[in-house]
Enzyme design. Structure first.
Site, PDB file in Angstrom:
ATOM      1  N   LYS A  94       5.007  11.997   4.171  1.00 48.97           N
ATOM      2  CA  LYS A  94       3.723  12.332   4.801  1.00 48.97           C
ATOM      3  C   LYS A  94       3.927  12.328   6.309  1.00 48.97           C
ATOM      4  O   LYS A  94       4.630  11.461   6.842  1.00 48.97           O
ATOM      5  CB  LYS A  94       2.662  11.281   4.446  1.00 48.97           C
ATOM      6  CG  LYS A  94       2.297  11.253   2.995  1.00 48.97           C
ATOM      7  CD  LYS A  94       0.787  11.069   2.835  1.00 48.97           C
ATOM      8  CE  LYS A  94       0.357  11.147   1.394  1.00 48.97           C
ATOM      9  NZ  LYS A  94       0.254   9.832   0.756  1.00 48.97           N
ATOM     10  N   HIS A 138       0.228  10.379  11.033  1.00 52.33           N
ATOM     11  CA  HIS A 138      -1.025  10.847  11.631  1.00 52.33           C
ATOM     12  C   HIS A 138      -1.867   9.705  12.184  1.00 52.33           C
ATOM     13  O   HIS A 138      -1.493   8.543  12.053  1.00 52.33           O
ATOM     14  CB  HIS A 138      -1.813  11.691  10.621  1.00 52.33           C
ATOM     15  CG  HIS A 138      -2.225  10.932   9.382  1.00 52.33           C
ATOM     16  ND1 HIS A 138      -3.223   9.989   9.381  1.00 52.33           N
ATOM     17  CD2 HIS A 138      -1.746  10.981   8.114  1.00 52.33           C
ATOM     18  CE1 HIS A 138      -3.364   9.497   8.169  1.00 52.33           C
ATOM     19  NE2 HIS A 138      -2.471  10.078   7.378  1.00 52.33           N
ATOM     20  N   HIS A 156      -2.543   6.147  10.876  1.00 57.56           N
ATOM     21  CA  HIS A 156      -1.589   5.043  11.005  1.00 57.56           C
ATOM     22  C   HIS A 156      -1.376   4.611  12.451  1.00 57.56           C
ATOM     23  O   HIS A 156      -0.461   3.844  12.740  1.00 57.56           O
ATOM     24  CB  HIS A 156      -0.240   5.429  10.376  1.00 57.56           C
ATOM     25  CG  HIS A 156      -0.205   5.213   8.893  1.00 57.56           C
ATOM     26  ND1 HIS A 156      -0.596   6.183   8.003  1.00 57.56           N
ATOM     27  CD2 HIS A 156       0.135   4.147   8.155  1.00 57.56           C
ATOM     28  CE1 HIS A 156      -0.478   5.715   6.773  1.00 57.56           C
ATOM     29  NE2 HIS A 156      -0.036   4.477   6.829  1.00 57.56           N
TER      30      HIS A 156
HETATM   31  N1  ARG Z   1       1.788   2.259   3.025  1.00 57.50           N
HETATM   32  C1  ARG Z   1       0.488   1.687   2.903  1.00 57.50           C
HETATM   33  C2  ARG Z   1      -0.565   2.671   3.364  1.00 57.50           C
HETATM   34  O1  ARG Z   1      -0.275   3.547   4.139  1.00 57.50           O
HETATM   35  C3  ARG Z   1       0.332   0.434   3.738  1.00 57.50           C
HETATM   36  C4  ARG Z   1       1.210  -0.697   3.321  1.00 57.50           C
HETATM   37  C5  ARG Z   1       0.759  -1.976   3.908  1.00 57.50           C
HETATM   38  N2  ARG Z   1       1.612  -3.095   3.603  1.00 57.50           N
HETATM   39  C6  ARG Z   1       1.681  -3.691   2.420  1.00 57.50           C
HETATM   40  N3  ARG Z   1       2.547  -4.668   2.283  1.00 57.50           N
HETATM   41  N4  ARG Z   1       0.914  -3.362   1.417  1.00 57.50           N
HETATM   42  O2  ARG Z   1      -1.701   2.580   2.955  1.00 57.50           O
END
Ligand code: ARG
Length: 573
Positions: free
Chosen positions: A132, A135, A138
């Protein structure tokens, strides 16, 4: 570190004991009661006597009156009573000297501390998803996490910053299936993440017509899980392509990680977790899936295994939490993730607790932040409501460069300064409001350089630098601090003296916005001081030396504050 509040609090405590020798049950530490009056005319600090009223069995105004009369600390402050309050006016000369000595001897470390020595904090932030494009959804987690890491480093903690990559799940099987059918190496190399997204979208579209495709996708994911060479090679390549793009953004922002152990890293560590959950009698069957029932705690069940045996986001987060504890022995593990995932983390922490890990109650923390929308609409790639970070940072840098070209055409490292200023604008505006506030992204405010913005603060810092460069050598001159006996200078000194406390508040509440406030207040106060007073006055070297000391202290502290936010301070701009 200046302990102005502490000093005043101690003096108050002494005074109370002189006036009321029989007093019992006084609060241990009175410094927590000291307030900053809303109007500087009411003094630099105020002490409300209402809490004492119970212990001393007298009305607050009577107490305030008697304490004001008995308070004796001319070097520190004089006290006046106003209703139930005791207002303190600092001894300006001494205050200026003490504050500036302390700030300047700290170099760029005013407010730094050792309270974190021996303690480890894991910070999970940014945590982008593979395939992805990076953007603005994040952006908050990235800059918040980065700032918190810097704040905790500054306070002596050992920090471990982790990019928990979203790099596991059936979608990667689908992406490989799509690539095998319709993709080619060159197009992906050229198109990068966008091309991967296109393949994935096409897969979903065609799978709606032709369900056999789903099977193909599942089969490829199974191959990734089983370590099939071809599947892994494509998967790793997708990851590299995504990370290469993301790295460019991280480099511009100056964001770094100690670990990129993401979801796939835990793929071989989930079986042990499932076993442990089962051994501890926590797993329940639910239509063939395995779950931990959380009804008793008012939450939906936590999904551990799908009916086909596949693990879930929770399963991998459980493995990650245990791995981090065993590897880093953290004192805190922070998850800087949007509040939409509030339930996910409450479930995660509860399951760990039920597994017997009591630390989950005290050491795990979801540092949540608000939602990002774009001009009032929810972000959506499909609907084109989306802003990519590379695009945003490019625009910010271009705008900064245009302004620099116009205003300072002779500046040497214009490109570098444009990067610092562009990033300054974006990072500052992202952190500016309390983290839990929703952000409606608007180009004009993200790229605003006036008013309360990163560039404004950076500009003020550079202005201090230019004053210092223009100053004659006054190293042999003893500063005359009486030159700082004016409201503008005193306001600056107060802000400087409070900065260490602000850093601690920011750490306690995981709120970098407190530091935005502090540097902005300093910048505004310095500009006010600068307009009302001549800093360099040839006929008055001793006064000049004092004003220069103040200027240098302000420059250092703004620079420190900006760096804690993840913003650089250009020498000249
Ligand atoms: N990749 C996930 C997202 O973009 C966030 C991960 C956050 N960290 C975790 N340990 N769950 O929604």
């Amino acid at each position: 570190m200046s302990n102005l509040k502490q000093d005043i609090a101690e003096k108050i405590a002494q005074t109370i004991l002189t006036v009321y020798p029989d007093a019992q049950g006084l609060p241990e530490d009175l410094s927590g009661l000291l307030e900053v009056p809303p109007d500087p005319k009411m003094g630099d600090y105020a002490f409300p006597c209402f809490k004492l009223s119970r212990v001393l069995r007298k009305g607050p105004p009577v107490i305030a009156q008697s304490l004001a009369e008995a308070f004796e600390a001319p070097d520190l402050a004089r006290a006046e009573c106003a209703g139930g309050y005791l207002n303190f006016f600092l001894n300006r000369g001494n205050f200026a000297k003490n504050t500036l000595d302390a700030v300047l001897s700290a170099g760029d470390g005013w407010g730094a501390g050792e309270e974190g020595a021996g303690k480890t904090i894991c910070l999970d932030y940014s945590s982008i998803n593979i395939a992805k494009r990076f953007h603005i959804g994040h952006l908050s987690t990235t800059v918040l996490g980065n700032s918190l890491r810097k704040i905790f480093d500054f306070l002596g903690y050992k920090t471990v910053s982790i990019n928990h990559l979203g790099d596991w799940g059936t979608q990667f099987g689908k992406m490989i299936a799509a690539y095998k059918r319709w993709g080619d190496k060159e197009t992906v190399e050229k198109g990068g993440v966008d091309e991967m997204t296109r393949l994935y979208v096409r897969f979903n579209e065609e799978a709606a017509e032709n369900p056999a495709l789903e099977e193909e996708g599942r089969a490829w994911f199974k191959k990734i899980e089983d370590g099939d060479e071809e599947a892994l090679a494509i998967f790793h390549w997708f990851k590299d392509v995504t990370l290469k793009d993301a790295m460019r953004v991280y480099d511009i922002l100056g964001v770094k990680f100690d670990s990129y152990a993401g979801e796939s890293f835990y793929a071989d560590k989930t079986a042990a977790v499932v076993q442990e959950l089962s051994d501890k009698g926590l797993l329940k069957d639910s239509d063939g899936a395995k779950v931990v029932d959380l009804e008793e705690y008012g939450m939906p069940p936590c999904l551990i295994l799908k009916s086909d045996g596949a693990t879930l986001y929770h399963t991998r987060d459980l493995a990650a939490a245990l791995y981090r504890m065993n590897t880093y022995h953290f004192d805190q593990c922070l998850y800087v993730v949007a509040y939409q995932q509030d339930l996910h983390f409450r479930q995660l922490f509860k399951v760990l607790e039920l597994m017997g890990y009591d630390w989950a109650k005290t050491k795990m923390k979801h540092v949540a932040f608000g939602m990002v929308s774009y001009e009032g609409q929810a972000l959506s790639t499909r609907k084109g409501v989306m802003i990519y970070l590379d695009e945003l940072l490019t625009k910010a840098q271009e705008k900064a460069l245009a302004i620099i070209n116009e205003k300072s055409p002779n500046l040497e490292n214009r490109e570098e300064v444009a990067r610092q200023v562009g990033v300054g604008a974006v990072v500052y505006s992202t952190l500016q409001n309390g983290r839990i506030k929703d952000i409606d992204f608007r180009w004009d405010s993200a790229l605003n350089f006036d008013g309360e913005t990163g560039p404004y603060v950076q500009y003020t810092c550079a202005r201090c630098g230019s004053v210092l460069r223009k100053s004659p050598d006054l190293s042999g001159v003893t500063p005359d601090y009486a030159a700082l006996d004016n409201d503008e200078a005193q306001q600056l000194l107060l802000l400087l003296s409070r900065f260490p406390e602000t850093v601690r508040d920011a750490a306690d509440k995981y709120e970098p916005s407190f530091i935005n406030r502090a540097v902005t207040d300093l910048a505004k106060a310095y500009n006010k001081f600068y307009y009302e007073h001549r800093v360099l006055e040839e006929s008055d070297p001793a006064g000049t030396a004092a004003r220069l000391a103040l200027t240098k202290a302000v420059r250092n502290v703004i620079r420190t504050g900006l760096s804690l936010l993840g913003i650089e301070a250009p020498e000249r701009m």
